[in-house]
Design a protein around this motif. Structure first.
Motif, PDB file in Angstrom:
ATOM      1  N   CYS A  14       0.671  -0.982   0.182  1.00 24.38           N
ATOM      2  CA  CYS A  14      -0.202  -0.154  -0.200  1.00 24.38           C
ATOM      3  C   CYS A  14       0.970   1.069   0.384  1.00 24.38           C
ATOM      4  CB  CYS A  14      -0.941  -0.307   1.337  1.00 24.38           C
ATOM      5  SG  CYS A  14      -2.040  -1.527   1.030  1.00 24.38           S
ATOM      6  N   ALA A  15       1.979   1.264   1.086  1.00 27.05           N
ATOM      7  CA  ALA A  15       2.518   2.263   0.952  1.00 27.05           C
ATOM      8  C   ALA A  15       3.386   3.147   0.009  1.00 27.05           C
ATOM      9  CB  ALA A  15       3.916   2.359   2.348  1.00 27.05           C
ATOM     10  N   THR A  16       4.368   1.186  -1.419  1.00 27.36           N
ATOM     11  CA  THR A  16       4.684   1.937  -2.270  1.00 27.36           C
ATOM     12  C   THR A  16       3.672   1.855  -3.242  1.00 27.36           C
ATOM     13  OG1 THR A  16       6.118  -0.512  -1.914  1.00 27.36           O
ATOM     14  CG2 THR A  16       5.712   0.495  -4.278  1.00 27.36           C
ATOM     15  N   GLU A  17       2.663   1.685  -3.343  1.00 27.30           N
ATOM     16  CA  GLU A  17       1.599   2.330  -4.554  1.00 27.30           C
ATOM     17  C   GLU A  17       1.292   3.532  -4.177  1.00 27.30           C
ATOM     18  OE1 GLU A  17      -0.198   0.911  -7.176  1.00 27.30           O
ATOM     19  OE2 GLU A  17       0.793  -0.919  -7.533  1.00 27.30           O
ATOM     20  N   VAL A  18       0.850   3.926  -2.992  1.00 26.15           N
ATOM     21  CA  VAL A  18       0.834   5.901  -2.908  1.00 26.15           C
ATOM     22  C   VAL A  18       2.131   6.185  -3.068  1.00 26.15           C
ATOM     23  CG1 VAL A  18      -0.453   7.121  -1.502  1.00 26.15           C
ATOM     24  CG2 VAL A  18      -1.006   4.814  -1.337  1.00 26.15           C
ATOM     25  N   PHE A  19       2.762   6.214  -1.938  1.00 26.78           N
ATOM     26  CA  PHE A  19       3.942   6.676  -2.092  1.00 26.78           C
ATOM     27  C   PHE A  19       4.799   7.117  -3.489  1.00 26.78           C
ATOM     28  CE2 PHE A  19       1.891   6.919   2.123  1.00 26.78           C
ATOM     29  CZ  PHE A  19       1.186   8.357   2.568  1.00 26.78           C
ATOM     30  N   GLY A  20       5.780   5.520  -3.350  1.00 25.90           N
ATOM     31  CA  GLY A  20       6.578   5.384  -4.061  1.00 25.90           C
ATOM     32  C   GLY A  20       6.299   5.340  -5.492  1.00 25.90           C
ATOM     33  N   LEU A  21       5.459   5.729  -6.230  1.00 18.91           N
ATOM     34  CA  LEU A  21       5.238   5.523  -7.256  1.00 18.91           C
ATOM     35  C   LEU A  21       5.348   6.423  -8.368  1.00 18.91           C
ATOM     36  CD1 LEU A  21       2.748   2.244  -8.601  1.00 18.91           C
ATOM     37  CD2 LEU A  21       4.539   2.379  -8.080  1.00 18.91           C
ATOM     38  N   ARG A  22       5.877   6.636  -9.413  1.00 15.71           N
ATOM     39  CA  ARG A  22       6.116   7.873 -10.206  1.00 15.71           C
ATOM     40  C   ARG A  22       4.478   8.646 -10.842  1.00 15.71           C
ATOM     41  NH1 ARG A  22      11.632   8.699 -11.150  1.00 15.71           N
ATOM     42  NH2 ARG A  22      13.039   8.092 -11.058  1.00 15.71           N
ATOM     43  N   ARG A  23       4.924   9.350 -11.037  1.00 17.11           N
ATOM     44  CA  ARG A  23       3.099   9.779 -11.455  1.00 17.11           C
ATOM     45  C   ARG A  23       3.121  10.891 -12.929  1.00 17.11           C
ATOM     46  NH1 ARG A  23      -0.549   5.668  -9.094  1.00 17.11           N
ATOM     47  NH2 ARG A  23       0.222   5.828  -6.829  1.00 17.11           N
ATOM     48  N   PRO A  24       3.713   9.994 -13.773  1.00 18.65           N
ATOM     49  CA  PRO A  24       3.437  11.448 -15.193  1.00 18.65           C
ATOM     50  C   PRO A  24       2.758  12.295 -15.179  1.00 18.65           C
ATOM     51  CG  PRO A  24       3.696   8.722 -15.328  1.00 18.65           C
ATOM     52  CD  PRO A  24       3.379   8.951 -13.704  1.00 18.65           C
ATOM     53  N   GLU A  25       1.676  11.080 -14.824  1.00 17.56           N
ATOM     54  CA  GLU A  25       0.640  12.432 -15.296  1.00 17.56           C
ATOM     55  C   GLU A  25       0.348  13.270 -14.675  1.00 17.56           C
ATOM     56  OE1 GLU A  25      -0.938   9.103 -12.893  1.00 17.56           O
ATOM     57  OE2 GLU A  25       0.073   9.303 -13.823  1.00 17.56           O
ATOM     58  N   LEU A  26       0.743  13.529 -12.755  1.00 20.93           N
ATOM     59  CA  LEU A  26       0.868  14.705 -12.206  1.00 20.93           C
ATOM     60  C   LEU A  26       1.281  15.408 -12.922  1.00 20.93           C
ATOM     61  CD1 LEU A  26       0.610  13.155  -8.793  1.00 20.93           C
ATOM     62  CD2 LEU A  26      -1.302  14.323  -9.744  1.00 20.93           C
ATOM     63  N   GLY A  27       2.736  15.674 -14.224  1.00 23.02           N
ATOM     64  CA  GLY A  27       3.782  16.394 -14.051  1.00 23.02           C
ATOM     65  C   GLY A  27       4.792  17.164 -13.588  1.00 23.02           C
ATOM     66  N   PHE A  28       4.367  16.100 -11.519  1.00 21.23           N
ATOM     67  CA  PHE A  28       5.628  16.486 -10.763  1.00 21.23           C
ATOM     68  C   PHE A  28       5.460  14.983 -10.079  1.00 21.23           C
ATOM     69  CE2 PHE A  28       1.599  17.336  -8.552  1.00 21.23           C
ATOM     70  CZ  PHE A  28       2.667  17.038  -7.288  1.00 21.23           C
ATOM     71  N   ARG A  29       6.846  14.949  -9.624  1.00 14.93           N
ATOM     72  CA  ARG A  29       7.077  13.659  -8.203  1.00 14.93           C
ATOM     73  C   ARG A  29       6.069  13.636  -7.013  1.00 14.93           C
ATOM     74  NH1 ARG A  29      11.411   8.854  -8.459  1.00 14.93           N
ATOM     75  NH2 ARG A  29      10.351   7.214  -7.067  1.00 14.93           N
ATOM     76  N   PRO A  30       5.574  13.780  -6.575  1.00 19.30           N
ATOM     77  CA  PRO A  30       5.366  14.086  -5.025  1.00 19.30           C
ATOM     78  C   PRO A  30       5.982  13.878  -3.517  1.00 19.30           C
ATOM     79  CG  PRO A  30       2.881  12.776  -6.004  1.00 19.30           C
ATOM     80  CD  PRO A  30       4.587  12.221  -6.797  1.00 19.30           C
TER      81      PRO A  30
END
Length: 319
Positions: A14-30
């Protein structure tokens, strides 16, 4: 995230999915996300697999947020090195997160005394007997006590994770992450851990179609009566279905959806409070302020300053 002997793979995932993955659709890495452990080799729950190749606990000493290990054998003491790392993180002001039995790790480290917390309902009695100084709330999905956050078991880790994203980056970013997870964008932390889900005998009584219909009409005169009329049931029956399927009331759900929509409007740049209030169905700017303060802890202007266009944390990342 700290892992320890016999840690649960599910909450790690869960932690990896929410916080660890790259999110290219956001335009930045949270977030910048990393795993660390007290030893080079860590045997996970029930010997399912051995975790290797992760950093040492020094990684936790540099993190803004530390997720503590959870494990099913709650009666077994955590490693002293892990507890020391948790205490150091707390002393320097890092945010601490405990998923499921992670509350035991936090309590054992001594950072929960006098604080609010939750854990899986099956461990409530044990937790109270061992840590009477902690204000346990055993019948909720998660507890946000500022710099220490705890969640109940299993899927509540996703609820808390998305709550953290929403708190850090706003409703729009949290909604984007939830869509990738195909998971509800927001379940209030005060909802019950155990939600009865009766199997319909004759017809489908799912609230899904009604909720979708209501979300398209938040700016209109929706009420519990109109929801019940749309569903073709009495208001009492509607209340029972909401309690059984969502763990909340129709009015609380409707208010939460309107506040979430108001937040999205502010994030998208709408600065006129009367317009936000009208379009979200909250009516007046005064009611908007009251409801937003109650549900987000922020006034509309504070929310705009934190999550408005160009200010949603896009220029920062967190570890």
């Amino acid at each position: 995230m700290i892992v320890d002997e016999n840690s649960n793979p599910f909450e790690l995932g869960c932690a990896t999915e929410v916080f660890g993955l790259r999110r290219p659709e956001l335009g930045f890495r949270p977030y910048e996300f990393g795993l660390c452990a007290a030893r080079p080799r860590t045997l996970m729950r029930d010997g399912f697999f051995t975790l290797t190749g992760v950093a040492g606990l020094a990684l936790a000493d540099a993190a803004d947020t530390v997720i503590v290990p959870n494990r099913p054998d709650t009666w077994v003491a955590r490693r002293a090195a892990v507890l020391d790392a948790v205490r150091r993180a707390h002393e320097r002001g890092a945010r601490l997160i405990g998923f499921c039995s992670g509350a035991f790790t936090l309590a054992e480290a001594g950072v929960l005394d006098g604080r609010r917390a939750t854990a899986h309902w099956q461990w409530a009695d044990e937790f109270r007997s061992r840590f009477p100084a902690v204000r346990l709330e055993p019948d909720v999905l998660f507890v946000d006590d500022g710099d220490i956050l705890t969640s109940a078991g299993s899927a509540a880790a996703l609820d808390l994770g998305l709550h953290v994203v929403r708190r850090d980056f706003g409703v729009e970013v949290a909604a984007s992450v939830s869509r990738r997870l195909v998971f509800a964008a927001h379940r209030d932390g005060g909802q019950r851990q155990f939600v009865e889900r009766p199997v319909p005998e004759v017809r489908d009584e799912s609230l899904g179609p009604l909720l979708a219909w209501a979300k398209e009409r938040l700016d209109g005169p929706l009420s519990v009566a109109s929801l019940a009329a749309r569903a073709g049931v009495s208001q009492a029956t509607l209340h029972r279905r909401f309690r059984a399927q969502l763990g909340t009331t129709p009015l609380a759900w409707l208010t939460g959806e309107r506040v979430a929509y108001a937040c999205r409007l502010i994030e998208r740049g709408e600065a006129r409070l009367d317009v936000v209030a009208r379009r979200s169905g909250l009516g007046t700017a005064a009611n908007l302020r009251t409801r937003m303060r109650s549900q987000t802890g922020l006034s509309p202007s504070e929310y705009r300053g934190r999550f408005g266009p160009g200010r949603a944390g896009r220029d920062r990342s967190q570890l």
